[in-house]
Motif scaffolding. Structure first.
Motif, short mmCIF file in Angstrom:
data_model
loop_
_atom_site.label_atom_id
_atom_site.label_comp_id
_atom_site.label_asym_id
_atom_site.label_seq_id
_atom_site.Cartn_x
_atom_site.Cartn_y
_atom_site.Cartn_z
N GLU A 1 1.14 -1.23 0.16
CA GLU A 1 -0.11 0.21 -0.03
C GLU A 1 1.15 1.27 0.05
O GLU A 1 1.78 0.93 0.07
N VAL A 2 0.55 2.21 -1.08
CA VAL A 2 1.19 3.93 -0.49
C VAL A 2 0.57 4.71 -0.08
O VAL A 2 -0.94 4.86 -0.89
N GLY A 3 0.66 5.66 0.54
CA GLY A 3 0.05 6.67 1.40
C GLY A 3 0.82 7.53 1.02
O GLY A 3 2.07 7.84 0.75
N ALA A 4 -0.06 8.92 0.23
CA ALA A 4 0.89 9.69 -0.33
C ALA A 4 0.40 11.21 0.55
O ALA A 4 -1.69 11.12 0.76
N GLU A 5 0.89 12.07 1.24
CA GLU A 5 0.32 13.83 2.19
C GLU A 5 1.05 14.90 1.98
O GLU A 5 2.06 14.76 1.93
N ILE A 6 0.62 15.27 1.95
CA ILE A 6 0.72 17.24 1.17
C ILE A 6 1.31 17.80 2.58
O ILE A 6 0.20 17.94 3.24
N VAL A 7 2.54 18.53 3.36
CA VAL A 7 2.21 18.56 4.73
C VAL A 7 2.39 20.23 4.57
O VAL A 7 4.06 19.92 3.84
N ALA A 8 2.02 21.53 4.32
CA ALA A 8 2.23 22.80 3.42
C ALA A 8 3.62 23.37 5.01
O ALA A 8 4.21 24.06 4.04
N ASP A 9 3.28 22.95 5.67
CA ASP A 9 4.46 23.53 6.69
C ASP A 9 6.22 23.02 6.27
O ASP A 9 7.34 23.38 6.62
N ASP A 10 5.93 22.14 5.42
CA ASP A 10 7.16 21.43 4.57
C ASP A 10 7.27 21.79 3.69
O ASP A 10 9.22 22.41 2.55
#
Length: 126
Positions: A1-10
């Motif tokens: 499984e693959v998960g992705a998330e955008i973290v604006a603070d990064d």
């Protein structure tokens, strides 16, 4: 499984900033829930933990043994996980199987991890 998330603070952070912000302790803290579905960290045994710096990303790899869940009749499982933390997004790749099946699936698991690539920003969405 693959998960992705955008973290604006990064966004815009350097690899050393990301490594400091998301250190080994943070990785260890989230693994039981993210990989094994366990809120109790003692029910997930983590081994072979490594941190590497790849281009503009921090990468963590580890092997995990997830405890059995008797009331759901889920046997003890083995997992390999790779997390990539970059200024554009965070990715988590997980390969999980019952312990007795994991080695039988090793070539497919290795191919899964080898096949994952993060495209340069200019090549995305083409």
């Amino acid at each position: 499984e693959v998960g992705a998330e955008i973290v604006a603070d990064d966004a815009g952070r350097t690899v050393s900033d990301l490594a400091q912000r998301y250190d080994e302790a943070a990785f260890r803290q989230e693994i039981p829930q993210a990989v094994c579905g366990e809120s109790d960290t003692s029910r997930a045994r983590i081994s072979n933990l490594k941190q590497t710096l790849e281009d503009a990303r921090v990468a963590y790899t580890a092997d995990i043994i997830c405890a059995e869940v008797r009331f759901l009749q889920i046997a003890e499982r083995r997992a390999s996980v790779r997390s990539l933390i970059g200024p554009e997004a965070r990715y988590r790749l997980v390969a999980r199987a019952p312990i007795e099946e994991f080695e039988k699936q090793k070539s497919a698991i290795d191919a899964f991890f080898e096949s994952f690539r993060v495209l340069p920003a200019g090549k995305q969405n083409q």
